[in-house]
Design a protein around this motif. Structure first.
Motif, short mmCIF file in Angstrom:
data_model
loop_
_atom_site.label_atom_id
_atom_site.label_comp_id
_atom_site.label_asym_id
_atom_site.label_seq_id
_atom_site.Cartn_x
_atom_site.Cartn_y
_atom_site.Cartn_z
N GLN A 59 0.83 -1.22 0.00
CA GLN A 59 0.00 0.00 0.00
C GLN A 59 0.86 1.26 0.00
O GLN A 59 0.47 2.29 -0.54
N LEU A 76 -9.76 2.06 4.04
CA LEU A 76 -9.24 1.16 3.00
C LEU A 76 -10.06 -0.13 2.95
O LEU A 76 -10.31 -0.67 1.87
N ARG A 84 -10.43 -1.51 -0.89
CA ARG A 84 -9.13 -1.38 -1.56
C ARG A 84 -8.13 -2.39 -1.00
O ARG A 84 -7.14 -2.70 -1.64
#
Ligand SMILES: [Zn+2]
Length: 338
Positions: free
Chosen positions: A184, A298, A303
């Motif tokens: 990430q 997130l 994601r």
């Protein structure tokens, strides 16, 4: 209610306990959506930490607020919340600097392998979602409470930057979350040190670009070969043994940082060795509260899927079976259905 108690090494039981109530006006009571077993629960289970009196196990939690104390302002009954395993006021100087795990009022969460749990300092500790999340997001939100937050802290403390080369020592749940976190943060190369095939596969799925199966000096030699004999720009140490700590130090290039989040057991350093190594170390209990809003976002926007780390689900009544499976490394992390 049925709750998890540890009586001694290898002795974990799900047994009837009284339901928790509000003890202080800053408390909240939460009905857990799910619970889980942590790698750190295995230290007392394996006899590494002495147990003086029965322990109410569990420090990872998310769920619906059912009751709050009279001084709780921002958290309301009916909200879905996630909290850290570290209780913090989120207002003291250490909290303001982003080190909520060193809060002046710090407490460590216990008793969360149960349907209901009391969370002290609810306003500082808990983060609420805007709406009730769908059930399939619960494992990921639960992971944010500890393993994901801890893996993220390891990567943050190791100063992972876009384009850099990262080594992750440890293929437990936290190490795997460290891989996801480094990905990430834009790391170009993420080298996971793992000997177990199923964990290697999951590491690759979560963002690892390379695997080193060798340990100790052989593993370090392999890493050096992959980095033109320089070493890694950032190292995440996610085990806590003497061997893993040395491996982490030896993999890091001079000038780099090691984020260490495995609770050290029997680790000692030589001052001169550290002096000439020229490597930085930052670790400790993760200030998960600092990262929670971002990590929850997130997960909620899909994601990332840290819930992938749970590879065994059991009803709370079978919690002893879950501890056994993790102790024998038959499971990476066990989700407990309430
Ligand atoms: Zn504080």
């Amino acid at each position: 209610m049925l709750a998890t108690m540890m009586y001694g090494a290898g002795d974990v039981r799900a047994e009837e306990r009284p339901e928790p109530g509000i003890l202080k006006p800053t408390d909240a009571i939460i009905r857990l959506s799910a619970s889980c077993i942590c790698g750190s629960d295995l230290w007392p289970y394996r006899g590494s930490n002495p147990i003086a009196e029965p322990l109410a196990m569990g420090h990872e939690y998310c769920g619906i607020v059912v009751e709050v104390g009279s001084e709780v302002k921002s958290i309301r009954p009916g909200q879905f919340v996630v909290g850290s395993f570290c209780i913090s006021d989120n207002t003291c100087p250490h909290c303001q600097y982003g080190f909520q795990s060193s809060c002046e009022q710090r407490e460590f969460m216990t008793g969360a392998q149960a349907p209901l749990v009391r969370v002290p300092l609810a306003d500082g500790t808990l983060v609420a979602t805007k709406e009730i999340p769908s059930d399939d997001l619960v494992p990921g939100l639960l992971a944010a409470s500890d393993v994901l937050g801890t893996g993220w802290y390891a990567a943050d403390a190791a100063r992972v930057q876009p384009g850099c080369t990262v080594v992750v020592v440890g293929d437990g749940a936290v190490g795997l979350m460290g891989v996801l976190s480094a990905r990430q943060m834009g790391a170009a190369r993420i080298i996971a040190m793992s000997r177990h095939e199923a964990r290697q596969e999951l590491a690759l799925e979560l963002g690892a670009t390379d695997i080193i199966a060798e340990r100790g000096d052989a593993g370090v030699a392999q890493l050096k070969k992959m980095t033109r004999n320089v070493g890694a720009d950032a190292v995440l140490e996610c085990v806590g043994t003497s061997e893993s700590m040395m491996q982490a130090l030896d993999c890091a290039r001079p000038g780099s940082m090691i984020g260490y989040v495995g609770v050290p057991h029997g680790v000692e350093f030589d001052g001169q060795q550290l002096f000439f190594a020229q490597k930085g170390m930052l670790g400790g209990p993760a200030p998960v509260r600092r990262f929670l809003p971002h990590l929850m976002d997130l997960v909620l926007t899909r994601r990332i899927n840290p819930g992938r780390v749970f590879d065994l689900e059991l009803p709370l009544a079978d919690v002893a079976q879950g501890y056994r499976a993790m102790d024998r490394r038959e499971a990476i992390k066990v989700l407990l259905r309430i």
